[in-house]
Design an enzyme around this catalytic site. Sequence first.
Site, mmCIF file in Angstrom:
data_model
loop_
_atom_site.group_PDB
_atom_site.id
_atom_site.type_symbol
_atom_site.label_atom_id
_atom_site.label_comp_id
_atom_site.label_asym_id
_atom_site.label_seq_id
_atom_site.Cartn_x
_atom_site.Cartn_y
_atom_site.Cartn_z
ATOM 1 N N GLU A 252 0.818 -1.213 0.000
ATOM 2 C CA GLU A 252 0.000 0.000 0.000
ATOM 3 C C GLU A 252 0.854 1.266 0.000
ATOM 4 O OE1 GLU A 252 -4.310 -0.241 1.891
ATOM 5 O OE2 GLU A 252 -2.760 -0.652 3.358
ATOM 6 N N GLU A 395 5.382 4.208 19.456
ATOM 7 C CA GLU A 395 6.617 3.754 20.100
ATOM 8 C C GLU A 395 7.426 2.852 19.158
ATOM 9 O OE1 GLU A 395 3.771 5.099 23.078
ATOM 10 O OE2 GLU A 395 3.607 3.678 21.424
#
Length: 411
Positions: A252, A395
């Site tokens: 994508e 994170e």
Amino acid sequence: MRGQDNVAERIVAQDDAAYRAQLREWLASAYAGFVRGWPGGASPRDLDFRRAWEDTLCANGWSGLGWPREYGGHGLPLSRQAVFHEEHARCGAPLGVNLIGHGILAPTLLHFGNEAQKRRFLPGILSNREVWCQGYSEPGAGSDLASVRTRAEPAPGGYRLNGHKIWTSFADRAQWCFVLARTDPAAPKHKGLSFLLVDMRSPGVRVEPIRQITGEAEFCEVFFEDVFVPQELLLGAENQGWKVAMAAASFERGTYFIPRLVRFSQELQAVRRLALRPDAYGHLPASSAAVRHKWARLAADSHVLALKSRRALEGAMRGDPPGPEGSSTKIHWSEAHQRLLELSLQMLGENACLQGATQTREGNADSADGDVDAAALTHAYLWSRAETILAGTSEIQRNIIAEQMLGLPKA
């Protein structure tokens, strides 16, 4: 492999300028007509509405844009696929329910699948008859895919699958799921994984929807309890699932953020309208220097994100391998989007609470007093809390940037 595809075939045959103009015209007309005909009034967040609109697109040929023609596709270059995603978002239409099938599984099948797998599964995706979900994240692994513990053990004619996946989008509506499972528990973390295609109707598959703060349940938990997966549903080689999964994540690239950035720009203008509208005390939020500063920063974010998206698209068109730049874009978009929606709620004030209660209770895009901007922005704010978690947490993305872009040592 395709039925009613006259519309798309006619439009994609045009030159670039005519392609965009005719696509924009068709989408505006088709979507407006679809909305008018939806029973009880359109609700673009409703999953039945989204699936039905996606079915309409596929019936008119707007699927398989980049697939080879031998499999029913149009063979369009990435540049033209990007135009479709941009114009589709511009007309206000929602993202579909089978995004994972069209955007991830189909190109993965085309690259890694054998001929029998392609002939079996591509037609169902092209027509939108079969919806797919993605079985990656787990309660103990989250975005760290190498730590998945779902296991697929050898069985006569295939595998026995046992494990627990979470945050699986649309699993309660999907007929199929591609699952990353451990087939060699003795191998290092990134090895010993396999990529399996699992029938969600198999005995032993259990789906539990997760109710979100918006009142919806797009995410699910999926439990696999001694589920038999035939050998022919292994995609790629056994124990090479990490390679397949990483390739699937790259397919994508270049188009993933386009509809999201178009929506970001539209929401930015909605916030501008709020800033120029007097509040309950007759004050203009735009008269506040703090509001103007935040809006200007968000306008800069929108521009920079558009440039990043264009760079990614051009890199994909050149065939450059995917790199850590995608992590930078993902963090930038998700955190800027949350700031944008926080600003909108700041200006809505108490009205945001009323809109949130109305849309969560009724699941309707329009608020009780007809303030569409307020209802849409309030819902978007609630939903956006997931955006720094899904598709890789902030994170995890910062770790990728630190290690691969900055060359910092692992902690």
